[in-house]
Enzyme design. Sequence first.
Site, short mmCIF file in Angstrom:
data_model
loop_
_atom_site.label_atom_id
_atom_site.label_comp_id
_atom_site.label_asym_id
_atom_site.label_seq_id
_atom_site.Cartn_x
_atom_site.Cartn_y
_atom_site.Cartn_z
CG HIS A 93 -1.58 1.31 1.49
ND1 HIS A 93 -2.20 2.03 0.49
CD2 HIS A 93 -1.73 2.05 2.63
CE1 HIS A 93 -2.71 3.14 1.00
NE2 HIS A 93 -2.42 3.18 2.29
CG HIS A 95 0.20 7.44 0.94
ND1 HIS A 95 0.24 8.17 2.12
CD2 HIS A 95 -0.56 6.34 1.22
CE1 HIS A 95 -0.44 7.53 3.05
NE2 HIS A 95 -0.92 6.42 2.53
CE1 TYR A 120 5.30 -7.54 -18.89
CE2 TYR A 120 5.22 -6.63 -21.10
CZ TYR A 120 5.68 -7.59 -20.21
OH TYR A 120 6.50 -8.60 -20.65
#
Length: 221
Positions: A93, A95, A120
């Site tokens: 995860h 930002h 891709y």
Amino acid sequence: MSESTMREDVCRFGRSLFERGLTPGSSGNISVRLDDGGWLVTPTNAALGFLDPARLARLDAQGRLVSGDAPTKEIPLHTAVYETRGSARAIVHLHSTHAVAVSMLPEIDPRAVLPPLTAYSLMRAGQVALVPYHRPGDPAVADAIRGLAGRYSSVLLANHGPVVAGDSLEAAVFATEELEETAKLYLLLRNLNPRHLTPAQVADLVATFGLDLPHPPHDHA
């Protein structure tokens, strides 16, 4: 793979992501599932570029802290992904700037955030779902993830960032990087009427590589 090797890999990949500016400051988190059902996860308020293998949080199969520093507050998010996507062995995860930017745009389809721009993008990240905004660490985001029923390996949290699962840590990292680059392409080409992959080209990728796309893309070419 031994737990010590996995600890080193989390730190190595975390440093690579951080040094290339894909997640600033102490943002972002990584987890990997262990053979005993427990996890390794990055600590809360830890910069991914400065992780200590010995201080990664070690959780048991019930998500309880066994050793290491206190884990990221995004544990409910990671738990929901592992519960609903059985093939997931690692979650990244971030930002990352371009993915976050795309998550704020009004025109995106929450069932397929990005159009089929490159082979891709589909082969690594697959289709990307959008989850409505929840504050970081809010348990409600876990309910939103569960609502996707494990159909997506890549999810964008609105106004927050991408969450990507993989069958290995390397796969999750590479898919996250591909998602960020595809988001960058989308922003560069926005309103320029670019050629997308056609449905026939997408179907060829699905047949050749066994891709699982919840919503076949429309032809925007």
